[in-house]
Write a protein that holds these residues in place. Sequence first.
Motif, PDB file in Angstrom:
ATOM      1  N   ARG A 249       0.822  -1.210   0.000  1.00  0.00           N
ATOM      2  CA  ARG A 249       0.000   0.000   0.000  1.00  0.00           C
ATOM      3  C   ARG A 249       0.854   1.256   0.000  1.00  0.00           C
ATOM      4  NH1 ARG A 249      -2.932  -3.560   3.243  1.00  0.00           N
ATOM      5  NH2 ARG A 249      -2.078  -2.762   5.207  1.00  0.00           N
ATOM      6  N   ALA A 250       1.980   1.225   0.716  1.00  0.00           N
ATOM      7  CA  ALA A 250       2.875   2.383   0.740  1.00  0.00           C
ATOM      8  C   ALA A 250       3.458   2.637  -0.643  1.00  0.00           C
ATOM      9  CB  ALA A 250       3.991   2.160   1.761  1.00  0.00           C
ATOM     10  N   LEU A 251       3.913   1.585  -1.312  1.00  0.00           N
ATOM     11  CA  LEU A 251       4.464   1.744  -2.656  1.00  0.00           C
ATOM     12  C   LEU A 251       3.410   2.276  -3.610  1.00  0.00           C
ATOM     13  CD1 LEU A 251       6.570   1.460  -4.874  1.00  0.00           C
ATOM     14  CD2 LEU A 251       5.978  -0.974  -5.027  1.00  0.00           C
ATOM     15  N   CYS A 252       2.223   1.725  -3.555  1.00  0.00           N
ATOM     16  CA  CYS A 252       1.159   2.190  -4.454  1.00  0.00           C
ATOM     17  C   CYS A 252       0.856   3.668  -4.232  1.00  0.00           C
ATOM     18  CB  CYS A 252      -0.098   1.348  -4.267  1.00  0.00           C
ATOM     19  SG  CYS A 252       0.057  -0.344  -4.909  1.00  0.00           S
ATOM     20  N   SER A 253       0.919   4.122  -2.986  1.00  0.00           N
ATOM     21  CA  SER A 253       0.652   5.538  -2.723  1.00  0.00           C
ATOM     22  C   SER A 253       1.721   6.419  -3.358  1.00  0.00           C
ATOM     23  CB  SER A 253       0.574   5.794  -1.212  1.00  0.00           C
ATOM     24  OG  SER A 253       1.848   5.691  -0.589  1.00  0.00           O
ATOM     25  N   VAL A 254       2.983   5.970  -3.333  1.00  0.00           N
ATOM     26  CA  VAL A 254       4.056   6.729  -3.975  1.00  0.00           C
ATOM     27  C   VAL A 254       3.871   6.726  -5.495  1.00  0.00           C
ATOM     28  CG1 VAL A 254       6.542   6.931  -4.337  1.00  0.00           C
ATOM     29  CG2 VAL A 254       5.673   6.248  -2.097  1.00  0.00           C
ATOM     30  N   LEU A 255       3.535   5.567  -6.046  1.00  0.00           N
ATOM     31  CA  LEU A 255       3.327   5.476  -7.491  1.00  0.00           C
ATOM     32  C   LEU A 255       2.171   6.358  -7.942  1.00  0.00           C
ATOM     33  CD1 LEU A 255       3.837   1.627  -7.988  1.00  0.00           C
ATOM     34  CD2 LEU A 255       5.410   3.448  -8.654  1.00  0.00           C
ATOM     35  N   ASP A 256       1.095   6.376  -7.174  1.00  0.00           N
ATOM     36  CA  ASP A 256      -0.030   7.253  -7.496  1.00  0.00           C
ATOM     37  C   ASP A 256       0.411   8.717  -7.484  1.00  0.00           C
ATOM     38  OD1 ASP A 256      -1.757   5.087  -7.694  1.00  0.00           O
ATOM     39  OD2 ASP A 256      -2.481   5.266  -5.633  1.00  0.00           O
ATOM     40  N   TYR A 257       1.233   9.067  -6.515  1.00  0.00           N
ATOM     41  CA  TYR A 257       1.670  10.453  -6.348  1.00  0.00           C
ATOM     42  C   TYR A 257       2.555  10.915  -7.500  1.00  0.00           C
ATOM     43  CZ  TYR A 257       3.319  14.640  -3.914  1.00  0.00           C
ATOM     44  OH  TYR A 257       3.614  15.939  -3.559  1.00  0.00           O
ATOM     45  N   VAL A 258       3.449  10.034  -7.958  1.00  0.00           N
ATOM     46  CA  VAL A 258       4.376  10.447  -9.027  1.00  0.00           C
ATOM     47  C   VAL A 258       3.820  10.161 -10.422  1.00  0.00           C
ATOM     48  CG1 VAL A 258       6.354  10.108  -7.515  1.00  0.00           C
ATOM     49  CG2 VAL A 258       5.685   8.269  -9.075  1.00  0.00           C
ATOM     50  N   GLY A 259       2.703   9.437 -10.505  1.00  0.00           N
ATOM     51  CA  GLY A 259       2.059   9.224 -11.795  1.00  0.00           C
ATOM     52  C   GLY A 259       2.572   8.057 -12.600  1.00  0.00           C
ATOM     53  N   ILE A 260       2.978   6.969 -11.914  1.00  0.00           N
ATOM     54  CA  ILE A 260       3.356   5.739 -12.604  1.00  0.00           C
ATOM     55  C   ILE A 260       2.223   4.733 -12.437  1.00  0.00           C
ATOM     56  CG2 ILE A 260       4.935   3.772 -12.640  1.00  0.00           C
ATOM     57  CD1 ILE A 260       7.167   5.595 -11.792  1.00  0.00           C
ATOM     58  N   GLY A 261       1.765   4.180 -13.551  1.00  0.00           N
ATOM     59  CA  GLY A 261       0.674   3.222 -13.502  1.00  0.00           C
ATOM     60  C   GLY A 261       1.148   1.826 -13.127  1.00  0.00           C
ATOM     61  N   TYR A 262       0.261   1.047 -12.555  1.00  0.00           N
ATOM     62  CA  TYR A 262       0.550  -0.326 -12.144  1.00  0.00           C
ATOM     63  C   TYR A 262      -0.746  -1.109 -12.175  1.00  0.00           C
ATOM     64  CZ  TYR A 262      -1.318   1.589  -7.800  1.00  0.00           C
ATOM     65  OH  TYR A 262      -2.115   2.217  -6.877  1.00  0.00           O
ATOM     66  N   GLY A 263      -0.644  -2.420 -12.134  1.00  0.00           N
ATOM     67  CA  GLY A 263      -1.844  -3.243 -12.179  1.00  0.00           C
ATOM     68  C   GLY A 263      -1.913  -4.224 -11.022  1.00  0.00           C
ATOM     69  N   LEU A 264      -3.025  -4.206 -10.287  1.00  0.00           N
ATOM     70  CA  LEU A 264      -3.352  -5.240  -9.305  1.00  0.00           C
ATOM     71  C   LEU A 264      -4.538  -6.033  -9.831  1.00  0.00           C
ATOM     72  CD1 LEU A 264      -3.035  -3.097  -6.051  1.00  0.00           C
ATOM     73  CD2 LEU A 264      -1.389  -4.777  -6.914  1.00  0.00           C
ATOM     74  N   ARG A 265      -4.811  -7.159  -9.237  1.00  0.00           N
ATOM     75  CA  ARG A 265      -5.903  -7.993  -9.729  1.00  0.00           C
ATOM     76  C   ARG A 265      -7.249  -7.279  -9.630  1.00  0.00           C
ATOM     77  NH1 ARG A 265      -4.396 -14.286  -8.511  1.00  0.00           N
ATOM     78  NH2 ARG A 265      -2.185 -13.957  -8.041  1.00  0.00           N
ATOM     79  N   THR A 266      -8.067  -7.517 -10.642  1.00  0.00           N
ATOM     80  CA  THR A 266      -9.390  -6.912 -10.708  1.00  0.00           C
ATOM     81  C   THR A 266     -10.438  -8.004 -10.892  1.00  0.00           C
ATOM     82  OG1 THR A 266      -9.380  -6.698 -13.118  1.00  0.00           O
ATOM     83  CG2 THR A 266      -8.368  -4.903 -11.842  1.00  0.00           C
ATOM     84  N   MET A 267     -11.684  -7.590 -10.987  1.00  0.00           N
ATOM     85  CA  MET A 267     -12.763  -8.545 -11.218  1.00  0.00           C
ATOM     86  C   MET A 267     -12.595  -9.245 -12.555  1.00  0.00           C
ATOM     87  SD  MET A 267     -15.282  -9.995  -9.832  1.00  0.00           S
ATOM     88  CE  MET A 267     -16.409 -11.256 -10.455  1.00  0.00           C
ATOM     89  N   ASP A 268     -11.992  -8.590 -13.508  1.00  0.00           N
ATOM     90  CA  ASP A 268     -11.737  -9.244 -14.786  1.00  0.00           C
ATOM     91  C   ASP A 268     -10.810 -10.446 -14.620  1.00  0.00           C
ATOM     92  OD1 ASP A 268     -13.346  -7.506 -16.192  1.00  0.00           O
ATOM     93  OD2 ASP A 268     -11.686  -6.159 -16.740  1.00  0.00           O
ATOM     94  N   ASP A 269      -9.841 -10.328 -13.718  1.00  0.00           N
ATOM     95  CA  ASP A 269      -8.960 -11.462 -13.432  1.00  0.00           C
ATOM     96  C   ASP A 269      -9.726 -12.599 -12.767  1.00  0.00           C
ATOM     97  OD1 ASP A 269      -6.333 -10.356 -14.264  1.00  0.00           O
ATOM     98  OD2 ASP A 269      -6.745  -8.902 -12.685  1.00  0.00           O
ATOM     99  N   ILE A 270     -10.643 -12.244 -11.892  1.00  0.00           N
ATOM    100  CA  ILE A 270     -11.462 -13.267 -11.231  1.00  0.00           C
ATOM    101  C   ILE A 270     -12.336 -13.987 -12.251  1.00  0.00           C
ATOM    102  CG2 ILE A 270     -13.162 -13.715  -9.438  1.00  0.00           C
ATOM    103  CD1 ILE A 270     -10.400 -12.726  -8.459  1.00  0.00           C
ATOM    104  N   LYS A 271     -12.916 -13.224 -13.163  1.00  0.00           N
ATOM    105  CA  LYS A 271     -13.744 -13.840 -14.207  1.00  0.00           C
ATOM    106  C   LYS A 271     -12.925 -14.768 -15.086  1.00  0.00           C
ATOM    107  CE  LYS A 271     -17.223 -10.164 -14.686  1.00  0.00           C
ATOM    108  NZ  LYS A 271     -17.783  -9.127 -15.604  1.00  0.00           N
ATOM    109  N   ALA A 272     -11.717 -14.315 -15.438  1.00  0.00           N
ATOM    110  CA  ALA A 272     -10.863 -15.154 -16.272  1.00  0.00           C
ATOM    111  C   ALA A 272     -10.501 -16.448 -15.544  1.00  0.00           C
ATOM    112  CB  ALA A 272      -9.601 -14.391 -16.652  1.00  0.00           C
ATOM    113  N   ALA A 273     -10.262 -16.353 -14.227  1.00  0.00           N
ATOM    114  CA  ALA A 273      -9.938 -17.540 -13.452  1.00  0.00           C
ATOM    115  C   ALA A 273     -11.109 -18.514 -13.385  1.00  0.00           C
ATOM    116  CB  ALA A 273      -9.503 -17.153 -12.044  1.00  0.00           C
ATOM    117  N   ARG A 274     -12.306 -17.962 -13.437  1.00  0.00           N
ATOM    118  CA  ARG A 274     -13.515 -18.793 -13.388  1.00  0.00           C
ATOM    119  C   ARG A 274     -13.905 -19.320 -14.779  1.00  0.00           C
ATOM    120  NH1 ARG A 274     -18.231 -15.879 -10.202  1.00  0.00           N
ATOM    121  NH2 ARG A 274     -19.196 -17.915 -10.593  1.00  0.00           N
ATOM    122  N   GLY A 275     -13.286 -18.758 -15.807  1.00  0.00           N
ATOM    123  CA  GLY A 275     -13.527 -19.269 -17.134  1.00  0.00           C
ATOM    124  C   GLY A 275     -14.621 -18.580 -17.908  1.00  0.00           C
ATOM    125  N   PHE A 276     -14.963 -17.341 -17.530  1.00  0.00           N
ATOM    126  CA  PHE A 276     -15.957 -16.600 -18.336  1.00  0.00           C
ATOM    127  C   PHE A 276     -15.634 -15.117 -18.355  1.00  0.00           C
ATOM    128  CE2 PHE A 276     -17.713 -16.593 -14.035  1.00  0.00           C
ATOM    129  CZ  PHE A 276     -18.147 -15.280 -13.872  1.00  0.00           C
TER     130      PHE A 276
END
Length: 337
Positions: A310-337
């Motif tokens: 969470r600390a790293l993500c706050s720094v990345l948000d502040y300086v404007g570097i994008g990153y990806g954490l798991r989303t509902m799309d990842d959950i759907k892909a894991a479930r197969g739809f």
Amino acid sequence: MPAQILLSAFADEAANHKTAVEQFSALAALGLKYYSPRFVDVTGAGTVKHVVALDDAELAKLADLQKEYGLSVTSIGSRIGKVKLTDFADKSHNKYVDPAEYMKTEVASTLKAAKALGAKLIRGFSFYQPAGDDPWKYIDAAVERLKPIVDACGEAGLVYGLEVEANLIGQNGRLLAALTEKTGRKNMVCIFDGGNLSSQNMTWMEVFDEYAAMRDHIGWIHIKDYKVDRDLKWTGVVDEERLKNFVPADVGDSAHEAILRDFKCVLPKLTERMQSLGAPGVFLELEPHLKGGGQFGGFSGPDGMGVAVRALCSVLDYVGIGYGLRTMDDIKAARGF
């Protein structure tokens, strides 16, 4: 569209007992998709091994588990290079291994683990000079020991990342840049780690200067931070087993805000280079040591790893570097739809 990096972590830092299931559960719950293996109890039977010491069955089991938890390997957290450069006597407890024997044992085992787990990157180091001696005197000798290791990685389609760390010939950014340039191999890059510099009693400005010295050679970055105790007298050598002031990346002395703001400018070029070498991109890899660290590893616990992410993500948000954490799309892909 902001510049994008990939988030990863040393999985063993997140598990109280270092079982693979604990490690993977913690990282998956935090939303990470990548990890680096180091110390692990694959079966849960209470036997913890370094990843390069796993047998074929254990490596196969670990590969199955990482797939089950939706994780891919960033790098093998190897110990390569954490031995004496030559067979000298000093006050350290570091060992010396004959170079030919080292290639047949530690290096070969590391490459085997990388193949079994699908890694493209190897984290490594640059050897110990005599304790207390000037590391610059040993640059050329270190390069000669590094070349066959880096070449073996290249033959296996792997990238060797040289990490900046105290007490080694590569203990600052200027030394790492010199080692990389003299080695002259496209598949050798540098790994920046701010905490490994601030723990050498550097100010944040000095840490930034060491980053700038190696910036063009960086392949990925370890995220570790340290709060310097200015009352301690700097002796020129870090007692790694006594370091205790590790902190999250938003409160330490490792200049993460300034460094990442600058890093954003070179990220597209570095991403292109790392992808040309077979990596998915440029990683920021958490190795926070929030509950302690030493010569061959560290520990944060599942709670500490959560704080660090969470600390790293706050720094990345502040300086404007994008990153990806798991989303509902990842959950759907894991479930197969």
